[in-house]
Write an enzyme that holds these catalytic residues in place. Structure first.
Site, PDB file in Angstrom:
ATOM      1  CE  LYS A  50      -3.603  -2.712   0.728  1.00  0.00           C
ATOM      2  NZ  LYS A  50      -3.184  -3.867  -0.043  1.00  0.00           N
ATOM      3  N   GLY A  51       0.444   2.280  -0.711  1.00  0.00           N
ATOM      4  CA  GLY A  51       1.177   3.542  -0.703  1.00  0.00           C
ATOM      5  C   GLY A  51       2.082   3.722  -1.906  1.00  0.00           C
ATOM      6  CB  CYS A  52       3.571   1.534  -4.367  1.00  0.00           C
ATOM      7  SG  CYS A  52       4.807   1.026  -3.172  1.00  0.00           S
ATOM      8  CD  GLN A  53       2.486   7.419  -9.721  1.00  0.00           C
ATOM      9  OE1 GLN A  53       3.656   7.611  -9.445  1.00  0.00           O
ATOM     10  NE2 GLN A  53       1.849   8.103 -10.634  1.00  0.00           N
ATOM     11  CB  SER A  54       3.718   1.453 -10.126  1.00  0.00           C
ATOM     12  OG  SER A  54       4.859   1.690  -9.371  1.00  0.00           O
TER      13      SER A  54
END
Length: 137
Positions: A50-54
């Protein structure tokens, strides 16, 4: 096996060989290309960081008291970043990982040279690796 500090210092040394950030990005992309293949059936919600753009998937198994990570991403630079992290921390004990300050990431200047969303993703990847270590202490 080399100590965690020795491996972190090797990463810092490797990155210091490149003068331009473009070359460092190329190196990260190459790391991502060399990542072991990640099974499609493991690309599940519970393995997404969680928290990653990709999208970045992280899985692990514990063998003989050491944590071995596998990962994948659908973005080339992000795949290189997770490859770099698991290259340093895979095969280490939970104690080694949880006591690491991950300062080599700052020493190579990675966070400052990523877009804000990628930098947030990097922080999320580090947090997830630490979380896995704490769960397995």
């Amino acid at each position: 096996m080399e100590s965690l500090l020795e491996v972190e210092n090797q990463v810092v040394d490797t990155f210091s060989m490149f003068d331009e950030w473009l070359d460092k990005y190329e190196y990260l992309i190459d790391l991502g290309k060399n990542l072991d293949s990640y099974p499609e059936e493991k690309k599940t919600e519970d393995r997404l960081i969680k928290g990653c753009q990709s999208r970045v998937w992280l899985d692990y198994e514990v063998k003989d008291g050491k944590i071995f990570f596998t990962a994948d991403s659908d973005a080339i630079i992000t795949k290189g970043i997770i490859s770099l992290l698991i290259g340093v921390y895979s095969g280490r004990t939970a104690e080694e990982i949880s006591s690491s300050d991950f300062s080599f990431v700052d020493k190579i200047g990675l966070k400052e040279n990523l877009s804000p969303t990628r930098a947030n993703g990097l922080v999320s990847m580090i947090a997830k690796i630490k979380e896995v270590a704490l769960l397995n202490k």
